[in-house]
Write a protein that holds these residues in place. Structure first.
Motif, PDB file in Angstrom:
ATOM      1  N   SER A   1      -4.387   0.117  -4.990  1.00  0.00           N
ATOM      2  CA  SER A   1      -3.504   0.160  -3.826  1.00  0.00           C
ATOM      3  C   SER A   1      -2.083  -0.271  -4.183  1.00  0.00           C
ATOM      4  O   SER A   1      -1.124   0.088  -3.490  1.00  0.00           O
ATOM      5  CB  SER A   1      -4.058  -0.737  -2.713  1.00  0.00           C
ATOM      6  N   ALA A   2      -1.943  -1.036  -5.281  1.00  0.00           N
ATOM      7  CA  ALA A   2      -0.630  -1.441  -5.765  1.00  0.00           C
ATOM      8  C   ALA A   2      -0.033  -0.438  -6.745  1.00  0.00           C
ATOM      9  O   ALA A   2       1.112  -0.596  -7.183  1.00  0.00           O
ATOM     10  CB  ALA A   2      -0.721  -2.809  -6.432  1.00  0.00           C
ATOM     11  N   GLY A   3      -0.806   0.592  -7.115  1.00  0.00           N
ATOM     12  CA  GLY A   3      -0.304   1.616  -8.017  1.00  0.00           C
ATOM     13  C   GLY A   3      -0.906   1.611  -9.401  1.00  0.00           C
ATOM     14  O   GLY A   3      -0.528   2.423 -10.249  1.00  0.00           O
ATOM     15  N   GLY A   4      -1.845   0.699  -9.668  1.00  0.00           N
ATOM     16  CA  GLY A   4      -2.502   0.655 -10.967  1.00  0.00           C
ATOM     17  C   GLY A   4      -3.666   1.628 -11.042  1.00  0.00           C
ATOM     18  O   GLY A   4      -3.917   2.403 -10.113  1.00  0.00           O
ATOM     19  N   LYS A   5      -4.377   1.575 -12.158  1.00  0.00           N
ATOM     20  CA  LYS A   5      -5.508   2.476 -12.365  1.00  0.00           C
ATOM     21  C   LYS A   5      -6.674   1.740 -13.013  1.00  0.00           C
ATOM     22  O   LYS A   5      -6.479   0.786 -13.777  1.00  0.00           O
ATOM     23  CB  LYS A   5      -5.117   3.654 -13.266  1.00  0.00           C
TER      24      LYS A   5
END
Length: 268
Positions: A232-236
């Motif tokens: 949700s913060a943009g990581g994977k």
């Protein structure tokens, strides 16, 4: 809302904050036992430890999720004997680890968390990770974003990391595997930090670390909530062998494949 698919589609920040409150209540139950001078530790069939705090947190979370989100199934580490014949039909369900990092709890180092994830069609779409000793909660949902609350302060986790000259790699404090050591030989210069529980994912989400290679055993409840926060913060979070996203409830056993988690700045 009795339609689980509709509930997942319309999951709001208000819903997410309700789950945050549930995690805080579970944390209170844990801390009541943590404050005791001594507490019993028993062994499960897989020889992993369990304490009264694990069970107390489980009861709190199960009761409150059942009351506040009626009709959504719940799977917990402390009640995992749900037949595949039943759960393979679940489109939406809660996946919880009432006390992630029981070994850290026993060591009294504060690096343990309450993990609550909402899974929809195999994807961790929302999650809450609460570290009661640190009084810090991380929470996020795929379509909403991610946040960290520390006391009265709330920080948006926006995924705007800049790559570090020397990457920071996080690994398990209790379970660092030889495979990770071998993997890092080819990785190049880096700084290594050992951290307990789901806090490793959360360090990636808030930009305090860059990479978390997990080349050792984990169960689905160990990772789901923190994966939701990080993504949700943009990581994977991707499977080590295939490069495909780490998913849930897609097979009879609850063991995860090896995976690599990356901070937002590394996910491009």
């Amino acid at each position: 809302m009795t339609d689980n698919t509709a509930m997942a589609a319309h999951f709001s920040k208000a819903d997410l904050l309700r789950v945050v409150k549930i995690a805080h209540a579970a944390g209170d139950a844990i801390m009541a036992i943590y404050a005791q001078e001594d507490f019993a530790v028993t062994q499960k069939r897989d020889e992993s430890p369990v304490t009264a705090a694990d069970l107390a947190a489980h009861k709190v979370i199960l009761a409150q999720l059942t009351e506040q989100f009626a009709g959504i199934p719940v799977m917990s580490e402390e009640a995992a004997d749900i037949a595949w014949d039943e759960r393979q039909h679940w489109q939406t369900y809660w996946l919880i680890d009432p006390l992630d990092g029981t070994k850290e709890f026993i060591k009294r180092n504060g690096e343990f968390t309450v993990n609550i994830a909402l899974i929809h069609q195999g994807v961790a779409i929302a999650g809450v990770v609460y570290a009661p000793v640190l009084n810090t909660v991380y929470f996020g949902a795929r379509h909403l974003g991610a946040w960290r609350q520390d006391g009265q302060h709330e920080l948006v986790l926006q995924g705007c990391n800049l790559p570090r000259e020397v990457p920071i790699v996080v690994g398990s404090r209790s379970h660092l595997s030889p495979d990770v050591a071998e993997y890092l030989k080819d990785f190049g210069q880096h700084e290594m930090l050992s951290v307990g529980s789901s806090l490793k994912f959360c360090m990636l989400a808030e930009g305090k670390a860059d990479l978390y290679p997990r080349l050792g055993p984990t169960s689905e409840w160990d990772t789901a909530a923190a994966q939701a926060v990080l993504e949700s913060a943009g990581g994977k979070v991707v499977c080590y062998d295939s490069g495909l996203p780490l998913t849930y409830n897609q097979k009879p056993d609850i063991l995860n494949p090896y995976f690599i988690a990356t901070a937002p700045g590394w996910a491009e």
